[in-house]
Design a protein around this motif. Sequence first.
Motif, PDB file in Angstrom:
ATOM      1  N   ALA A   1       0.832  -1.210   0.000  1.00  0.00           N
ATOM      2  CA  ALA A   1       0.000   0.000   0.000  1.00  0.00           C
ATOM      3  C   ALA A   1       0.865   1.257   0.000  1.00  0.00           C
ATOM      4  O   ALA A   1       0.546   2.247  -0.683  1.00  0.00           O
ATOM      5  CB  ALA A   1      -0.926  -0.014   1.216  1.00  0.00           C
ATOM      6  N   GLN A   2       1.977   1.230   0.749  1.00  0.00           N
ATOM      7  CA  GLN A   2       2.861   2.390   0.785  1.00  0.00           C
ATOM      8  C   GLN A   2       3.521   2.635  -0.571  1.00  0.00           C
ATOM      9  O   GLN A   2       3.605   3.786  -1.038  1.00  0.00           O
ATOM     10  CB  GLN A   2       3.933   2.194   1.860  1.00  0.00           C
ATOM     11  CG  GLN A   2       3.394   2.264   3.281  1.00  0.00           C
ATOM     12  CD  GLN A   2       4.453   1.959   4.322  1.00  0.00           C
ATOM     13  OE1 GLN A   2       5.459   1.301   4.024  1.00  0.00           O
ATOM     14  NE2 GLN A   2       4.242   2.432   5.540  1.00  0.00           N
TER      15      GLN A   2
ATOM     16  N   ARG B   1       2.402   1.683  -3.539  1.00  0.00           N
ATOM     17  CA  ARG B   1       1.378   2.122  -4.491  1.00  0.00           C
ATOM     18  C   ARG B   1       0.978   3.575  -4.232  1.00  0.00           C
ATOM     19  O   ARG B   1       0.686   4.324  -5.184  1.00  0.00           O
ATOM     20  CB  ARG B   1       0.159   1.216  -4.385  1.00  0.00           C
ATOM     21  CG  ARG B   1       0.389  -0.210  -4.880  1.00  0.00           C
ATOM     22  CD  ARG B   1      -0.889  -1.019  -4.828  1.00  0.00           C
ATOM     23  NE  ARG B   1      -1.874  -0.452  -5.747  1.00  0.00           N
ATOM     24  CZ  ARG B   1      -3.167  -0.792  -5.730  1.00  0.00           C
ATOM     25  NH1 ARG B   1      -3.615  -1.653  -4.824  1.00  0.00           N
ATOM     26  NH2 ARG B   1      -4.001  -0.261  -6.590  1.00  0.00           N
ATOM     27  N   ARG B   2       0.968   3.978  -2.960  1.00  0.00           N
ATOM     28  CA  ARG B   2       0.638   5.368  -2.648  1.00  0.00           C
ATOM     29  C   ARG B   2       1.695   6.319  -3.214  1.00  0.00           C
ATOM     30  O   ARG B   2       1.365   7.384  -3.756  1.00  0.00           O
ATOM     31  CB  ARG B   2       0.500   5.550  -1.129  1.00  0.00           C
ATOM     32  CG  ARG B   2       0.254   6.995  -0.698  1.00  0.00           C
ATOM     33  CD  ARG B   2      -0.147   7.061   0.763  1.00  0.00           C
ATOM     34  NE  ARG B   2       0.795   6.382   1.623  1.00  0.00           N
ATOM     35  CZ  ARG B   2       1.943   6.901   2.056  1.00  0.00           C
ATOM     36  NH1 ARG B   2       2.306   8.119   1.672  1.00  0.00           N
ATOM     37  NH2 ARG B   2       2.718   6.212   2.864  1.00  0.00           N
ATOM     38  N   GLU B   3       2.966   5.952  -3.092  1.00  0.00           N
ATOM     39  CA  GLU B   3       4.025   6.792  -3.645  1.00  0.00           C
ATOM     40  C   GLU B   3       3.922   6.888  -5.169  1.00  0.00           C
ATOM     41  O   GLU B   3       4.112   7.958  -5.762  1.00  0.00           O
ATOM     42  CB  GLU B   3       5.381   6.234  -3.233  1.00  0.00           C
ATOM     43  CG  GLU B   3       5.674   6.373  -1.740  1.00  0.00           C
ATOM     44  CD  GLU B   3       7.019   5.797  -1.355  1.00  0.00           C
ATOM     45  OE1 GLU B   3       7.678   5.222  -2.255  1.00  0.00           O
ATOM     46  OE2 GLU B   3       7.402   5.903  -0.177  1.00  0.00           O
TER      47      GLU B   3
ATOM     48  N   GLN C   1       1.075   9.216  -6.008  1.00  0.00           N
ATOM     49  CA  GLN C   1       1.440  10.620  -5.816  1.00  0.00           C
ATOM     50  C   GLN C   1       2.303  11.134  -6.976  1.00  0.00           C
ATOM     51  O   GLN C   1       2.136  12.280  -7.425  1.00  0.00           O
ATOM     52  CB  GLN C   1       2.178  10.778  -4.484  1.00  0.00           C
ATOM     53  CG  GLN C   1       1.272  10.614  -3.279  1.00  0.00           C
ATOM     54  CD  GLN C   1       2.039  10.562  -1.969  1.00  0.00           C
ATOM     55  OE1 GLN C   1       3.255  10.343  -1.962  1.00  0.00           O
ATOM     56  NE2 GLN C   1       1.337  10.774  -0.864  1.00  0.00           N
TER      57      GLN C   1
ATOM     58  N   ILE D   1      -5.678   7.663  -3.336  1.00  0.00           N
ATOM     59  CA  ILE D   1      -4.812   7.936  -2.181  1.00  0.00           C
ATOM     60  C   ILE D   1      -5.509   7.620  -0.854  1.00  0.00           C
ATOM     61  O   ILE D   1      -4.930   6.896  -0.012  1.00  0.00           O
ATOM     62  CB  ILE D   1      -4.320   9.402  -2.204  1.00  0.00           C
ATOM     63  CG1 ILE D   1      -3.475   9.670  -3.454  1.00  0.00           C
ATOM     64  CG2 ILE D   1      -3.518   9.714  -0.939  1.00  0.00           C
ATOM     65  CD1 ILE D   1      -2.202   8.884  -3.522  1.00  0.00           C
TER      66      ILE D   1
ATOM     67  N   LEU E   1      -5.684   3.852  -0.272  1.00  0.00           N
ATOM     68  CA  LEU E   1      -4.390   3.258   0.079  1.00  0.00           C
ATOM     69  C   LEU E   1      -3.975   3.633   1.499  1.00  0.00           C
ATOM     70  O   LEU E   1      -3.368   2.820   2.215  1.00  0.00           O
ATOM     71  CB  LEU E   1      -3.329   3.705  -0.922  1.00  0.00           C
ATOM     72  CG  LEU E   1      -3.534   3.220  -2.366  1.00  0.00           C
ATOM     73  CD1 LEU E   1      -2.499   3.833  -3.287  1.00  0.00           C
ATOM     74  CD2 LEU E   1      -3.459   1.703  -2.424  1.00  0.00           C
ATOM     75  N   GLU E   2      -4.285   4.855   1.923  1.00  0.00           N
ATOM     76  CA  GLU E   2      -3.984   5.267   3.300  1.00  0.00           C
ATOM     77  C   GLU E   2      -4.813   4.464   4.303  1.00  0.00           C
ATOM     78  O   GLU E   2      -4.322   4.103   5.375  1.00  0.00           O
ATOM     79  CB  GLU E   2      -4.238   6.761   3.461  1.00  0.00           C
ATOM     80  CG  GLU E   2      -3.219   7.634   2.720  1.00  0.00           C
ATOM     81  CD  GLU E   2      -3.545   9.106   2.818  1.00  0.00           C
ATOM     82  OE1 GLU E   2      -4.698   9.436   3.178  1.00  0.00           O
ATOM     83  OE2 GLU E   2      -2.645   9.933   2.551  1.00  0.00           O
TER      84      GLU E   2
ATOM     85  N   GLU F   1      -3.232   1.083   4.522  1.00  0.00           N
ATOM     86  CA  GLU F   1      -1.991   1.180   5.300  1.00  0.00           C
ATOM     87  C   GLU F   1      -2.272   1.196   6.794  1.00  0.00           C
ATOM     88  O   GLU F   1      -1.631   0.472   7.575  1.00  0.00           O
ATOM     89  CB  GLU F   1      -1.243   2.447   4.886  1.00  0.00           C
ATOM     90  CG  GLU F   1       0.094   2.620   5.573  1.00  0.00           C
ATOM     91  CD  GLU F   1       0.805   3.879   5.111  1.00  0.00           C
ATOM     92  OE1 GLU F   1       1.799   4.255   5.765  1.00  0.00           O
ATOM     93  OE2 GLU F   1       0.359   4.489   4.118  1.00  0.00           O
TER      94      GLU F   1
ATOM     95  N   SER G   1       8.030   4.794   5.091  1.00  0.00           N
ATOM     96  CA  SER G   1       7.608   4.014   3.936  1.00  0.00           C
ATOM     97  C   SER G   1       8.788   3.292   3.316  1.00  0.00           C
ATOM     98  O   SER G   1       9.857   3.858   3.137  1.00  0.00           O
ATOM     99  CB  SER G   1       6.941   4.932   2.905  1.00  0.00           C
ATOM    100  OG  SER G   1       6.572   4.195   1.765  1.00  0.00           O
TER     101      SER G   1
ATOM    102  N   ASP H   1       1.864   0.647 -11.105  1.00  0.00           N
ATOM    103  CA  ASP H   1       0.951   0.356  -9.998  1.00  0.00           C
ATOM    104  C   ASP H   1       0.440  -1.073 -10.089  1.00  0.00           C
ATOM    105  O   ASP H   1       0.383  -1.799  -9.093  1.00  0.00           O
ATOM    106  CB  ASP H   1      -0.210   1.347 -10.018  1.00  0.00           C
ATOM    107  CG  ASP H   1      -1.225   1.063  -8.919  1.00  0.00           C
ATOM    108  OD1 ASP H   1      -0.928   1.355  -7.745  1.00  0.00           O
ATOM    109  OD2 ASP H   1      -2.313   0.514  -9.233  1.00  0.00           O
TER     110      ASP H   1
END
Length: 493
Positions: free
Chosen positions: A195-196, A198-200, A203, A244, A247-248, A251, A276, A452
């Motif tokens: 999840a971290q 994929r979040r990056e 972004q 986002i 995913l947060e 996480e 992360s 992703d």
Amino acid sequence: MKSFIKTTLTPIAFALVLTGCAVGPDYQEPTVELSQAYLYANNQAIDNNPIWWESLGDPTLTKLVEDVQAQNIPIKVAAERIKMANSYKQMVDSLKVPTISVGGGYFNYQLSENDSLLGPVFGAQDALGVSLLDSQHDGGFLGASIAWEADIFGRLDRQSNAAMIRVEQAEIYQNGLYTLITADVISNYLQLRGAQERRELAQDNIADQRKTLELVEKVVRSGYGSELDLAQAQAALAATQSVIPQLEIAEQVHKHRLAVLLGEPLETLDARLDGSQALPQISGVIPVGMPSELLKRRADIRLAEREMAAINEEVAMSIANKYPKFFLTGAPGVTASDFDDLFSSDSFGWAGAVGVQWNVFDGGRSDALVEMNEARFDAAALNYQHVVDSAIKEVDTTLFAYGRSQDNQVQLDNAVDAARNAVSKAESLYKAGLIDYLSVLDAQRQKRMLQDRQVAARLQSAQATVAVHKAIGGNWVVSDVNAGESVDLAAIN
């Protein structure tokens, strides 16, 4: 050639086997016929390292596993259950040895002189003028009571055997719990890192889409663009931004699960996760082994087999309960009216007895108890067969999912490589003035999207790897984690 797995549980017949005077059926381990390979197993080398997660090369994960095995509350509860089972075994074994109790004290009593039976005796005297009976007496006593059941028909031995098997079951349960808890920690950690990552990526994609939106807005303002292009750019940006929060949420959910498993505050876990990090790379081979090895590696199979053994002893115990019970009792001691004479030889006395107890008629209660335990054994044998079948199918299912996830990951790796080439070519064409920058940004967006999906595929492959390791069982206990308390698990592997 791959072959299908077929299991056949050899029927275990009850037979009355006399060993000396012992009665009841002797236990025979069930025989299971298995194929030589799993349906979806690959022909590859076998990695015999049970601590397989160390191959991921992630020190944070390795430390989490060590800590969870040392401080997880359900694992501690399982350790207490082993202590309880051992104490019960000790209590049962005590029934096989004599029970000795000691006691002593002072007594004083007075008889009624008006008693219709003893009253006339108080005034009587013998030929020497000595009173035959005094109305008041006192003195002291010290003695012991000894009782022992002669276990001629083996009832107590069978009960002791059943208690020992329950200890083994408690140990197997704890080992299985190590596997479940450790697999849960690894799975949640991988989900967290996925999840971290994929979040990056999301972004970075948002930053690219904002640049695209700014260019589209300039083109529209200059009169060369369309409102449709602008709406599509705005929609793409909003769609990526909506990912986002999801995913947060993922996480945080996995962080909380890890905190619960570790039994520590979320703040402490955040400090050890170091922000992360990328999803660990899965490498190496899976120690699949032979299907027959599951019978010793899987905790649920071993528990089911031990349940059969325990019930078999209970069957024998209920049969032995139909036979006579023999008891030896004794009560030596000293008694005297004067404490000075308490330990003289004349104060010693004893009583002893040999007894037998046999329920010659109980309305069929003993027979019903035997039949009930035999039915329990038959049910346990069927359950064992079901557990073995389910275990084989679970391994085949996880191997199939693992193989397909590997194929999916290879395809996406190729797609990401192609997307990188597309971005490189788009940048070259832009520098040559052959395309506009919107085409470059679109190629970058495609690359981010495939990256992703690549992370998601890597995560799926990692989860499938955990599932396969979990399905094949084995000893997952980290060495020296619970020194002095850990179970002897040499028979697992």
